[in-house]
Motif scaffolding. Structure first.
Motif, short mmCIF file in Angstrom:
data_model
loop_
_atom_site.label_atom_id
_atom_site.label_comp_id
_atom_site.label_asym_id
_atom_site.label_seq_id
_atom_site.Cartn_x
_atom_site.Cartn_y
_atom_site.Cartn_z
N MET A 95 0.74 -1.31 -0.04
CA MET A 95 0.13 0.09 -0.06
C MET A 95 0.85 1.04 -0.02
O MET A 95 1.90 1.26 0.60
N ASP A 96 0.39 2.34 -0.58
CA ASP A 96 1.07 3.60 -0.52
C ASP A 96 0.98 4.22 1.02
O ASP A 96 0.10 3.71 1.85
N VAL A 97 1.62 5.22 1.33
CA VAL A 97 1.89 5.73 2.70
C VAL A 97 0.60 6.50 2.73
O VAL A 97 0.44 7.32 1.84
N LEU A 98 -0.16 6.30 3.89
CA LEU A 98 -1.34 7.25 4.30
C LEU A 98 -0.92 8.23 5.27
O LEU A 98 -0.43 7.77 6.30
N LYS A 99 -1.14 9.45 5.00
CA LYS A 99 -0.84 10.51 6.10
C LYS A 99 -2.33 10.99 6.66
O LYS A 99 -3.22 11.67 5.69
N ILE A 100 -2.46 11.07 7.80
CA ILE A 100 -3.66 11.70 8.56
C ILE A 100 -3.28 12.75 9.31
O ILE A 100 -2.36 12.85 10.32
N SER A 101 -3.98 14.07 9.03
CA SER A 101 -3.59 15.09 9.82
C SER A 101 -4.02 15.22 11.08
O SER A 101 -5.13 14.34 11.27
N LEU A 102 -3.17 15.44 11.97
CA LEU A 102 -3.62 15.49 13.56
C LEU A 102 -4.49 16.83 13.90
O LEU A 102 -5.01 16.59 15.14
N SER A 103 -4.68 17.64 12.93
CA SER A 103 -5.60 18.67 13.48
C SER A 103 -7.04 17.82 12.99
O SER A 103 -7.36 16.89 12.31
N LYS A 104 -7.92 18.39 13.95
CA LYS A 104 -9.12 17.82 14.04
C LYS A 104 -9.86 17.69 12.51
O LYS A 104 -10.08 18.69 12.07
N PRO A 105 -10.60 16.80 12.15
CA PRO A 105 -11.49 16.77 10.80
C PRO A 105 -12.81 17.50 11.13
O PRO A 105 -13.16 17.46 12.33
N HIS A 106 -13.50 17.95 10.04
CA HIS A 106 -14.47 18.75 10.20
C HIS A 106 -15.98 17.83 9.94
O HIS A 106 -16.73 18.31 10.40
N ASP A 107 -15.79 16.70 9.08
CA ASP A 107 -16.78 15.96 8.82
C ASP A 107 -17.15 15.27 10.22
O ASP A 107 -16.09 14.50 10.67
N VAL A 108 -18.44 15.23 10.31
CA VAL A 108 -18.92 14.11 11.46
C VAL A 108 -19.65 13.09 10.76
O VAL A 108 -20.45 13.28 9.80
N THR A 109 -19.58 11.76 11.17
CA THR A 109 -20.41 10.58 10.77
C THR A 109 -21.11 10.17 11.82
O THR A 109 -20.76 10.09 13.07
N ASP A 110 -22.38 10.04 11.81
CA ASP A 110 -23.21 9.28 12.82
C ASP A 110 -23.27 7.89 12.68
O ASP A 110 -22.88 7.44 11.65
N GLY A 111 -23.79 7.15 13.73
CA GLY A 111 -24.30 5.97 13.85
C GLY A 111 -22.88 5.07 13.66
O GLY A 111 -22.86 3.79 12.85
N VAL A 112 -21.71 5.46 14.31
CA VAL A 112 -20.71 4.66 14.81
C VAL A 112 -20.83 3.83 16.02
O VAL A 112 -21.35 4.30 16.92
N SER A 113 -20.62 2.33 15.75
CA SER A 113 -20.74 1.71 16.96
C SER A 113 -19.46 0.70 17.16
O SER A 113 -19.00 0.26 16.46
N VAL A 114 -19.25 0.72 18.53
CA VAL A 114 -18.36 -0.14 19.16
C VAL A 114 -18.92 -0.85 20.20
O VAL A 114 -19.33 -0.18 21.44
N TRP A 115 -19.16 -2.25 20.02
CA TRP A 115 -19.69 -3.15 21.15
C TRP A 115 -21.18 -2.45 21.39
O TRP A 115 -21.95 -2.14 20.40
N GLU A 116 -21.29 -2.07 22.55
CA GLU A 116 -22.79 -1.67 22.98
C GLU A 116 -23.04 -0.15 22.69
O GLU A 116 -24.19 0.15 22.97
N TRP A 117 -21.80 0.63 22.49
CA TRP A 117 -21.82 2.10 22.62
C TRP A 117 -22.10 2.41 20.92
O TRP A 117 -21.70 1.79 20.13
#
Length: 311
Positions: A95-117
């Protein structure tokens, strides 16, 4: 019966500190890490989710073991804040290298779940989504915990009033080198500590001592041992290859099951290895809230047997 220890001698010392910025991807080993109420800073702050918003982990995608994550060295200094040029770097075979900015992203995704949360999370965008979709061969997105708007409480039955990000159950997990060595003596092929994904590795105590610890002090911070850590299939996955086997779970079932450790309690077929912790101190900024390799570990309270420990 809980005992209060009056010993001024350390029971162990911290030999490694481990951070897992992206849940289920590779570990970063650091010499120090800032404490936060939800765990070490950066620990499990990101997860990969599928098209339904559910967390993807090594339980269902063992090849996540091959994904390397790097953060800037200064990210583990207390008080450090990212600039526009601060990145998390993600790599994987082919895979190519992926760089993720540590500044907070602006977009919000709803409906994310981890276990019961379930709740909303910050979406890291199309490039990250395409990268993980290509690597896993199925629609995926990379999301970041949205601490500004979301709360994920731990099980109040064990530790009321504490929260975490995307860790499984509790903010911190501690394991002793003695326990790992004792297990490895029973295995045909020894396993490294990365199979168990602890945050804090300590040495200098007897095997499985940590089972009994209900309150410990590391540096000047007090941690509560809230629950023996029950293990899933991840310890069977070789973290170098992403391939699962039967060990060490088969051996752990013989020596560390609830049947063995807690014969008079309700049996659930669980195996235990390590101790889950919460930090009892209020962590105000700029107070030197850092745990370092080499810090002594003082046991303040303990129970007399694993059968008495919460699990």
């Amino acid at each position: 019966m809980e005992k209060v220890s009056s010993s001024s001698e350390a029971s162990a010392k911290v030999t490694s500190i481990f951070i897992y910025p992206v849940k289920s991807c590779r570990v970063i080993s650091v010499s120090q890490a800032p404490l936060t109420p939800t765990g070490f800073r950066w620990d499990r702050q990101w997860i990969i989710v599928n098209q339904k918003g559910r967390a993807v982990t090594q339980r269902n995608e063992p090849k996540l073991a091959l994904v390397e994550v790097e953060l800037p060295k200064e990210a583990f200094l207390e008080g450090w804040e990212p600039t526009g040029g601060s990145y998390m770097v993600i790599k994987a075979p082919g895979m190519d290298v992926l760089k993720i900015s540590l500044s907070k992203p602006h977009d919000v995704t709803d409906g994310v779940s981890v276990w019961e949360w379930s709740g909303s999370a910050l979406d890291e965008g199309a490039e990250a989504a395409n990268w993980f979709t290509k690597f896993l061969g199925k629609t995926s997105r990379l999301v970041r915990f949205n601490a500004a708007s979301e709360n994920r409480p731990v099980d109040p039955e064990y530790a009321r009033g504490h929260n975490l990000m995307f860790s499984d159950q509790y903010p911190y997990m501690l394991l002793s080198q003695g326990s790992l060595d004792a297990l490895n003596k029973l295995l045909n092929e020894p396993v490294p500590v990365n199979r168990f994904r602890p945050n804090i590795l300590v040495d200098g105590c007897e095997p499985f001592s940590e089972d009994l610890w209900t309150e410990v002090r590391i540096n000047k911070f007090t941690f509560e041992g809230v629950k023996l850590c029950s293990r899933c299939k991840v310890p069977t996955i070789n973290q170098d290859t992403g391939i699962a086997g039967s060990e060490p779970s088969e051996t752990l079932m013989k020596i560390r099951s609830d049947k063995v450790l807690r014969p008079n309690r309700k049996q659930q077929g669980k195996i235990y290895f390590g101790q889950s912790l919460v930090c009892k101190d209020s962590l105000t900024k700029g107070r030197g809230n850092v745990v370092k390799v080499g810090d002594p570990v003082f046991v303040l309270r303990k129970v007399s047997s694993a059968a008495e420990a919460a699990a």
